[in-house]
Design a protein around this motif. Structure first.
Motif, PDB file in Angstrom:
ATOM      1  N   LEU A  99     -30.434 -33.496 -44.027  1.00  0.00           N
ATOM      2  CA  LEU A  99     -29.618 -34.408 -44.566  1.00  0.00           C
ATOM      3  C   LEU A  99     -28.846 -34.322 -45.418  1.00  0.00           C
ATOM      4  O   LEU A  99     -27.520 -34.668 -45.506  1.00  0.00           O
ATOM      5  CB  LEU A  99     -30.767 -35.649 -44.925  1.00  0.00           C
ATOM      6  CG  LEU A  99     -29.886 -37.238 -44.978  1.00  0.00           C
ATOM      7  CD1 LEU A  99     -29.174 -37.354 -43.921  1.00  0.00           C
ATOM      8  CD2 LEU A  99     -30.972 -38.042 -45.577  1.00  0.00           C
ATOM      9  N   PRO A 100     -29.149 -33.602 -46.590  1.00  0.00           N
ATOM     10  CA  PRO A 100     -28.040 -33.265 -47.601  1.00  0.00           C
ATOM     11  C   PRO A 100     -26.714 -32.580 -47.104  1.00  0.00           C
ATOM     12  O   PRO A 100     -25.864 -32.572 -47.510  1.00  0.00           O
ATOM     13  CB  PRO A 100     -28.640 -32.689 -48.921  1.00  0.00           C
ATOM     14  CG  PRO A 100     -29.962 -32.214 -48.091  1.00  0.00           C
ATOM     15  CD  PRO A 100     -30.469 -32.910 -47.051  1.00  0.00           C
ATOM     16  N   LEU A 101     -27.011 -31.440 -46.209  1.00  0.00           N
ATOM     17  CA  LEU A 101     -26.059 -30.605 -45.769  1.00  0.00           C
ATOM     18  C   LEU A 101     -25.165 -31.538 -44.927  1.00  0.00           C
ATOM     19  O   LEU A 101     -23.854 -31.229 -44.979  1.00  0.00           O
ATOM     20  CB  LEU A 101     -26.554 -29.629 -45.035  1.00  0.00           C
ATOM     21  CG  LEU A 101     -27.376 -28.641 -45.780  1.00  0.00           C
ATOM     22  CD1 LEU A 101     -28.168 -27.667 -44.656  1.00  0.00           C
ATOM     23  CD2 LEU A 101     -26.722 -27.960 -47.112  1.00  0.00           C
ATOM     24  N   GLU A 102     -25.706 -32.579 -44.147  1.00  0.00           N
ATOM     25  CA  GLU A 102     -24.798 -33.480 -43.283  1.00  0.00           C
ATOM     26  C   GLU A 102     -24.119 -34.239 -44.076  1.00  0.00           C
ATOM     27  O   GLU A 102     -22.843 -34.679 -43.880  1.00  0.00           O
ATOM     28  CB  GLU A 102     -25.724 -34.313 -42.493  1.00  0.00           C
ATOM     29  CG  GLU A 102     -26.527 -33.298 -41.391  1.00  0.00           C
ATOM     30  CD  GLU A 102     -27.553 -34.181 -40.538  1.00  0.00           C
ATOM     31  OE1 GLU A 102     -27.126 -35.437 -40.681  1.00  0.00           O
ATOM     32  OE2 GLU A 102     -28.502 -33.673 -39.974  1.00  0.00           O
ATOM     33  N   ILE A 103     -24.786 -34.829 -45.396  1.00  0.00           N
ATOM     34  CA  ILE A 103     -23.964 -35.508 -46.168  1.00  0.00           C
ATOM     35  C   ILE A 103     -22.661 -35.082 -46.627  1.00  0.00           C
ATOM     36  O   ILE A 103     -21.710 -35.251 -47.233  1.00  0.00           O
ATOM     37  CB  ILE A 103     -24.958 -36.404 -47.452  1.00  0.00           C
ATOM     38  CG1 ILE A 103     -25.842 -37.078 -46.769  1.00  0.00           C
ATOM     39  CG2 ILE A 103     -24.095 -36.696 -48.556  1.00  0.00           C
ATOM     40  CD1 ILE A 103     -26.994 -37.527 -47.701  1.00  0.00           C
ATOM     41  N   GLN A 104     -22.922 -33.496 -47.218  1.00  0.00           N
ATOM     42  CA  GLN A 104     -21.796 -32.724 -47.649  1.00  0.00           C
ATOM     43  C   GLN A 104     -20.830 -32.210 -46.670  1.00  0.00           C
ATOM     44  O   GLN A 104     -19.792 -31.852 -47.076  1.00  0.00           O
ATOM     45  CB  GLN A 104     -22.281 -31.405 -48.354  1.00  0.00           C
ATOM     46  CG  GLN A 104     -23.322 -31.643 -49.343  1.00  0.00           C
ATOM     47  CD  GLN A 104     -24.255 -30.507 -49.800  1.00  0.00           C
ATOM     48  OE1 GLN A 104     -23.815 -29.362 -49.670  1.00  0.00           O
ATOM     49  NE2 GLN A 104     -25.521 -30.739 -50.222  1.00  0.00           N
ATOM     50  N   GLY A 105     -20.945 -32.752 -45.450  1.00  0.00           N
ATOM     51  CA  GLY A 105     -20.101 -32.605 -44.358  1.00  0.00           C
ATOM     52  C   GLY A 105     -20.309 -31.598 -43.461  1.00  0.00           C
ATOM     53  O   GLY A 105     -19.472 -31.310 -42.505  1.00  0.00           O
ATOM     54  N   ALA A 106     -21.452 -30.916 -43.369  1.00  0.00           N
ATOM     55  CA  ALA A 106     -21.728 -29.931 -42.321  1.00  0.00           C
ATOM     56  C   ALA A 106     -22.230 -30.470 -41.079  1.00  0.00           C
ATOM     57  O   ALA A 106     -22.683 -31.761 -41.159  1.00  0.00           O
ATOM     58  CB  ALA A 106     -22.966 -29.123 -42.797  1.00  0.00           C
TER      59      ALA A 106
END
Length: 254
Positions: A99-106
């Protein structure tokens, strides 16, 4: 990068204008790669410190710097792990960790590929397709910690992350946390009510002793690293434990 991961310089804060201050001119430093615990009675301001560091609250005076930088918005510049794991029950272990990586745009694909490479290190290999309801409390906290590490910051705030665990699982998680801290070279600020936990994990301990908070009583833990749980029973550490308990007892209002 600054040799200090976190700097408070004359920081003041109150929740409403004109109300009694929670913090008043508080200054402290956390060194790069240091493990610092904060202990104190309930309501003494421990969680307020974390809210200020994360940017969920804004200080009324002074300076807060992360890795030597003062940010107008500190959200996203530190990793935060709350007492509750806050995992999404409809997402698998892999999806929650990503989830945090997706939030960062990944992209979802890139985020999950990165998480897969870390599953074994975090003790999650083989459960990546399970849901939180299928996991033990210790396993949920491993996912939560992995998600915090993937925030990308070297400064992590852990707010009583093991308080809901049984005693045996808690000890195992403390040992596991130290192993991860050493591998990732992190700076950790850790809130706990457990004196033994603070002594085992920390380089230094900050004790809340006054309201408003103008300074901490600071204790250096007389243990080298690596260390084992039995080390906290050494005479030097037991002496420090007695002093810590006495400090805390004097502040508890019945």
């Amino acid at each position: 990068m600054s040799k200090f991961s976190l700097e408070f310089e004359d920081v003041s804060f109150s929740y409403h204008h004109g109300e009694k201050a929670i913090l008043e001119g508080l200054s402290f430093l956390v060194n790069e790669g240091e493990f610092v615990s904060i202990i104190g009675p309930s309501g003494s301001g421990k969680s307020t410190i974390f809210k200020l560091i994360t940017g969920l609250e804004d200080h009324s005076g002074g300076k807060i710097a992360i890795n030597g930088e003062v940010y107008g918005n500190r959200l996203g510049h530190v990793g935060y792990m709350p007492q509750q794991d806050l995992l999404m029950p409809w997402r698998t272990v892999l999806e929650n960790a990503a989830l945090p990586l997706e939030i960062q745009g990944a992209t979802k694909t890139d985020a999950r590929e990165r998480v897969v490479k870390l599953l074994d290190q975090f003790g999650l290999k083989g459960v990546e397709n399970k849901y939180p309801s299928d996991l033990s409390g210790g396993m949920k906290q491993r996912i939560s910690f992995l998600r915090t590490v993937l925030s990308g910051s070297n400064v992590l705030l852990l707010d009583e992350p093991f308080s809901a665990l049984d005693a045996i699982t808690r000890l195992a998680m403390q040992e596991w946390l130290l192993d991860q801290w050493e591998k990732w070279k992190l700076s950790i600020l850790f809130i706990t009510h457990d004196v033994d936990e603070a002594l085992f994990l920390s380089d230094r301990i900050f004790i809340f002793t006054e309201q408003p908070v103008r300074k901490f009583v600071e204790v250096t833990v007389p243990l080298g690293r690596p260390r084992g749980i039995r080390d906290i029973h050494s005479p030097e550490v037991l002496q420090v434990k007695e002093e810590l308990i006495e400090q805390l007892r004097s502040k508890v209002k019945l």
